[in-house]
Scaffold this motif. Structure first.
Motif, PDB file in Angstrom:
ATOM      1  N   ASN A  22       0.800  -1.228   0.000  1.00  0.00           N
ATOM      2  CA  ASN A  22       0.000   0.000   0.000  1.00  0.00           C
ATOM      3  C   ASN A  22       0.835   1.282   0.000  1.00  0.00           C
ATOM      4  O   ASN A  22       0.446   2.262  -0.621  1.00  0.00           O
ATOM      5  CB  ASN A  22      -0.993   0.003   1.156  1.00  0.00           C
ATOM      6  N   VAL A  23       1.980   1.295   0.683  1.00  0.00           N
ATOM      7  CA  VAL A  23       2.791   2.517   0.664  1.00  0.00           C
ATOM      8  C   VAL A  23       3.349   2.800  -0.725  1.00  0.00           C
ATOM      9  O   VAL A  23       3.571   3.954  -1.080  1.00  0.00           O
ATOM     10  CB  VAL A  23       3.950   2.511   1.685  1.00  0.00           C
ATOM     11  N   ASN A  24       3.558   1.765  -1.520  1.00  0.00           N
ATOM     12  CA  ASN A  24       4.060   1.956  -2.884  1.00  0.00           C
ATOM     13  C   ASN A  24       2.915   2.223  -3.858  1.00  0.00           C
ATOM     14  O   ASN A  24       3.014   3.083  -4.724  1.00  0.00           O
ATOM     15  CB  ASN A  24       4.868   0.743  -3.341  1.00  0.00           C
TER      16      ASN A  24
ATOM     17  N   HIS B 109      -0.003   3.551  -3.221  1.00  0.00           N
ATOM     18  CA  HIS B 109      -0.655   4.840  -2.938  1.00  0.00           C
ATOM     19  C   HIS B 109       0.367   5.924  -2.579  1.00  0.00           C
ATOM     20  O   HIS B 109       0.058   6.844  -1.829  1.00  0.00           O
ATOM     21  CB  HIS B 109      -1.675   4.675  -1.811  1.00  0.00           C
ATOM     22  N   ARG B 110       1.537   5.808  -3.124  1.00  0.00           N
ATOM     23  CA  ARG B 110       2.636   6.731  -2.831  1.00  0.00           C
ATOM     24  C   ARG B 110       2.254   8.192  -3.033  1.00  0.00           C
ATOM     25  O   ARG B 110       2.643   9.061  -2.279  1.00  0.00           O
ATOM     26  CB  ARG B 110       3.828   6.384  -3.711  1.00  0.00           C
TER      27      ARG B 110
ATOM     28  N   ASN C  59      -2.881   9.431   4.499  1.00  0.00           N
ATOM     29  CA  ASN C  59      -2.198   8.169   4.772  1.00  0.00           C
ATOM     30  C   ASN C  59      -3.121   6.969   4.890  1.00  0.00           C
ATOM     31  O   ASN C  59      -2.657   5.850   4.992  1.00  0.00           O
ATOM     32  CB  ASN C  59      -1.384   8.296   6.062  1.00  0.00           C
TER      33      ASN C  59
ATOM     34  N   LYS D 241      -2.559   3.926   2.755  1.00  0.00           N
ATOM     35  CA  LYS D 241      -1.222   3.336   2.862  1.00  0.00           C
ATOM     36  C   LYS D 241      -1.140   2.333   4.018  1.00  0.00           C
ATOM     37  O   LYS D 241      -0.118   1.688   4.206  1.00  0.00           O
ATOM     38  CB  LYS D 241      -0.171   4.429   3.053  1.00  0.00           C
TER      39      LYS D 241
ATOM     40  N   PHE E 128       1.517   1.268   8.733  1.00  0.00           N
ATOM     41  CA  PHE E 128       1.733   1.413   7.299  1.00  0.00           C
ATOM     42  C   PHE E 128       2.148   0.072   6.721  1.00  0.00           C
ATOM     43  O   PHE E 128       2.941  -0.644   7.331  1.00  0.00           O
ATOM     44  CB  PHE E 128       2.847   2.429   7.006  1.00  0.00           C
TER      45      PHE E 128
ATOM     46  N   ASP F 203       4.429  -1.187   4.691  1.00  0.00           N
ATOM     47  CA  ASP F 203       5.681  -0.947   3.986  1.00  0.00           C
ATOM     48  C   ASP F 203       6.509  -2.234   3.993  1.00  0.00           C
ATOM     49  O   ASP F 203       6.062  -3.271   4.502  1.00  0.00           O
ATOM     50  CB  ASP F 203       6.443   0.222   4.607  1.00  0.00           C
TER      51      ASP F 203
END
Length: 162
Positions: free
Chosen positions: A72-74, A76-77, A82, A85, A94, A96
């Protein structure tokens, strides 16, 4: 004519170094490639490209290393906020690379099989360049990434169905 030969040699040398300089400049200019930049020290094909015969394992290692693994962090970068993410299993965290490899309870059984025996080395993989040359370690990491990603996809799909 000797001057011309010297000038031609210099031009050829510049042609060879420009792509490398451009690659390094682009790599340093973007936050997206922080993890990749920390482990990539020279412009050359990686050994794991030839080591893994199955494309899914090469793709997983390459995406993970380049900060493009579908977490998700990538994904929805560039989203504002937040909330998207966050991990779908752990809403306070997060999703990540660190959370995915070492924390999320969804992957505990896979982690015990592939990551835990190599935890010290895998935890340092982004800071220790020589670890990317250890094919046993990369095989364990690739197996975890591929199987955990499949589990993630199945779990998300099942949540949408229910």
């Amino acid at each position: 004519t000797k001057t011309n030969k010297t000038q031609n040699k210099q031009k050829n040398k510049n042609k060879k170094t420009k792509p490398t300089q451009g690659w390094h400049g682009a790599l340093c200019a973007s936050e997206r490639y922080d993890s990749y930049r920390s482990s990539k020290i020279m412009f050359a094909p990686e050994r794991y490209i030839d080591y893994f015969s199955h494309v899914a394992f090469r793709q997983a290692i390459t995406q993970f290393r380049a900060g493009m693994f579908p977490l998700n962090v990538n994904i929805h970068r560039y989203d504002n906020g937040n909330s998207r993410k966050m991990c779908f299993c752990c809403p306070d965290c997060f999703e990540d690379e660190h959370h995915f490899l070492f924390v999320c309870p969804l992957y505990t059984s896979l982690r015990d099989m592939y990551i835990t025996p190599n935890k010290h080395d895998i935890a340092n993989i982004h800071t220790q360049h020589n670890l990317w040359l250890d094919m046993t370690l990369l095989k364990a990491l690739a197996n975890f990434l591929v199987f955990a990603l499949n589990l993630r996809k199945r779990t998300i799909r099942n949540e949408w169905i229910n």
